[in-house]
Write an enzyme that holds these catalytic residues in place. Structure first.
Site, mmCIF file in Angstrom:
data_model
loop_
_atom_site.group_PDB
_atom_site.id
_atom_site.type_symbol
_atom_site.label_atom_id
_atom_site.label_comp_id
_atom_site.label_asym_id
_atom_site.label_seq_id
_atom_site.Cartn_x
_atom_site.Cartn_y
_atom_site.Cartn_z
ATOM 1 N N TYR A 5 -16.447 24.680 0.822
ATOM 2 C CA TYR A 5 -15.667 23.507 0.435
ATOM 3 C C TYR A 5 -14.184 23.822 0.202
ATOM 4 C CZ TYR A 5 -19.973 20.812 -0.144
ATOM 5 O OH TYR A 5 -21.154 20.154 0.085
ATOM 6 N N LYS A 47 -28.404 32.772 0.262
ATOM 7 C CA LYS A 47 -28.916 32.944 1.638
ATOM 8 C C LYS A 47 -28.431 34.299 2.131
ATOM 9 C CE LYS A 47 -30.939 31.352 5.368
ATOM 10 N NZ LYS A 47 -32.363 31.023 5.471
ATOM 11 N N ASP A 72 -33.688 28.122 1.239
ATOM 12 C CA ASP A 72 -34.693 27.297 1.916
ATOM 13 C C ASP A 72 -36.031 27.370 1.189
ATOM 14 O OD1 ASP A 72 -34.170 29.872 2.808
ATOM 15 O OD2 ASP A 72 -35.013 29.599 4.784
ATOM 16 N N ASP A 80 -24.727 21.446 -3.894
ATOM 17 C CA ASP A 80 -24.558 20.033 -3.547
ATOM 18 C C ASP A 80 -25.877 19.462 -3.041
ATOM 19 O OD1 ASP A 80 -23.371 17.616 -3.044
ATOM 20 O OD2 ASP A 80 -22.048 18.314 -1.469
#
Ligand code: NAD
Length: 337
Positions: free
Chosen positions: A123, A175, A209, A233
Site C-alpha cells: 500500500y 507468506k 492462505d 485488509d
C-alpha cells in the site's frame, strides 16, 4: 474535561451513520466537542480537494478523529484518502476487534483482534506500468515495501496490546514461503520480538492462505493476529463476516501522535441515501475512541446497550436480517442505555 474530536461524516452512508453515532454518544453523556470537517467526495464537491488542508489542520490540533467511510475511485482518479490519512499521521497500527454479539450465527465463540500494519507493504503506492511494443500498459509493477523498523513496531504493538488486554496468544500471519524477502523479514522480526514476551504471551505463526481457511473452520482458535497491510485488509473483512458482517466491525488507526477511529466497511453505495444502514460499526469505533481517551466505563455502557438490542433481535437493520431503519435502531440503542 471536554475532549475535542475531528468528525468527518464521509460519503455514501457516512453522514447517516455519523448522525446516529453522535446522537447515541450525546445520549450517553460523552463529554466530546465535535469539529466537523470534510474529506473524500464530499470535500471534492465543496473544496475541489479530497483531503483539504483544514481537515488535516483540525486533526493536527485534536489528534483524535472519528471518520465515516470515504469513497475512493476504482482504478483512476485520486488515491485513497484513507490510505493518505494513515500515512500523513503515521497511524501505523490498525486494530480491528471482532467478537460474537448475536448468538445463533455460524460461530458462537469468536473473539479475535486483528492488528494490521497500516503504512507499508503493497500500500505504499509505488506502482507503474511498463510499456512494451507500443502497449503502454503491457505490464504493471507494484512494490511491497517492508522495513525492519515497521515490522518491529507493529509486532511490538500487537504484543503490548495482548499484555494490556489480557490476551493469551499472538499469531504472526505471513507468506514467507513465497515472498521470502518482504514477508520473510516480517516473520523474522516478529519471531525476535515474540521472544521478549515469552512466558507472558504465546506466539505462533501461520501462512496467510492456511490462516484464511482456519478462520472459517476454527475461528475460536485465534486470539490476536498481527500481519502486514494487504493480508490484514483481506483477513479483517473475512473476520467481520464471522461475527455478523461489516455492519458490526469497528477499526482504530493508532499512531504515536494521533488516532483515527472508523468503521471497517465502506460507503455502501448500494444502500446510500435510503436511511437503512447499520450504524453499529461506527458506533463501536466511537467506543474504541472513548476507551482511547480513558472513558472506558461509558464505552462499556454503550457496547452493552448495543449488544442488548442486537441480541433481542427485534430492531435489526437489513444487513442483520431485520427490517428496521437507521433511526429505529438508533432509538432502540438510546432506549437501552
Ligand atoms: P462497502 O463496505 O461499502 O460495501 C460492501 C457491502 O456491505 C455492500 O453490500 C453494503 O451495502 C454492505 N454494507 C457496508 N456497510 C454497511 C452498513 N453499515 N450497514 C449495512 N450494510 C452495509 O464496500 P465496497 O462496496 O467495496 O466499497 C464502496 C466504497 O467504499 C468504495 O469507494 C471504497 O473505496 C470505499 N471504502 C472506504 C473505506 C473507508 O473509508 N475506510 C473502507 C472500505 C471501502
Amino acid at each position: 474535561m471536554t475532549t475535542k474530536v475531528t468528525l468527518i461524516p464521509g460519503d455514501g452512508i457516512g453522514p447517516g451513520i455519523t448522525d446516529a453515532t453522535v446522537r447515541i454518544l450525546e445520549a450517553a453523556g460523552a463529554d466530546l466537542s465535535w469539529d466537523w470537517q470534510l474529506a473524500g467526495m464530499a470535500a471534492v464537491a465543496k473544496h475541489g480537494d479530497p483531503m483539504p488542508e483544514q481537515t488535516l489542520e483540525s486533526i493536527r490540533r485534536t489528534r483524535l478523529a472519528l471518520k465515516g467511510p470515504l469513497e475512493t475511485p476504482v482504478g483512476g482518479g485520486y488515491r485513497s484518502v484513507n490510505v493518505a490519512l494513515r500515512k500523513t499521521f503515521d497511524l501505523y497500527a490498525n486494530v480491528r476487534p471482532a467478537h460474537t454479539i448475536r448468538p445463533g450465527g455460524r460461530f458462537e465463540n469468536v473473539d479475535i483482534v486483528l492488528i494490521r500494519e497500516n503504512t507499508e507493504g503493497l500500500y505504499v503506492g509505488i506502482e507503474h506500468y511498463i510499456p512494451v511494443d507500443g502497449d503502454p500498459k503491457a505490464a504493471a509493477e507494484s512494490v511491497a515495501l517492508v522495513t525492519r523498523a515497521g515490522c518491529e513496531r507493529i509486532v511490538r504493538y500487537a504484543f503490548e496490546y495482548a499484555v494490556s488486554h489480557r490476551r493469551k496468544k499472538v499469531t504472526l500471519v505471513h507468506k514467507a514461503n513465497i515472498l521470502k524477502f518482504s514477508s520473510g523479514l516480517f516473520l523474522e522480526v516478529g519471531r525476535e520480538v515474540a521472544k521478549e514476551y515469552a512466558g507472558r504471551v504465546e506466539c505462533d505463526d501461520r501462512i496467510v492462505d492456511a490462516c484464511a481457511m482456519q478462520l472459517v473452520m476454527k475461528p475460536e482458535s485465534f486470539d490476536v493476529i498481527v500481519t502486514t497491510n494487504l493480508f490484514g485488509d483481506i483477513l479483517s473483512d473475512e473476520i467481520s463476516g464471522l461475527v455478523g458482517g461489516l455492519g458490526l466491525a469497528p477499526g482504530a488507526n493508532i499512531g504515536a501522535h494521533a488516532a483515527l477511529f472508523e468503521a471497517v466497511h465502506g460507503t455502501a453505495p448500494d444502500i446510500a441515501g435510503k436511511g437503512i444502514a447499520n450504524p453499529g460499526a461506527l458506533l463501536l469505533a466511537a467506543c474504541m475512541m472513548l476507551d482511547h481517551i480513558g472513558d472506558t466505563a461509558r464505552a462499556d455502557r454503550i457496547r452493552r446497550a448495543f449488544a442488548t438490542v442486537i441480541r433481542e433481535g427485534k430492531t435489526l437493520t437489513r444487513d442483520l436480517g431485520g427490517t428496521a431503519n437507521t433511526d429505529q435502531l438508533t432509538d432502540a440503542i438510546i432506549a437501552a442505555l
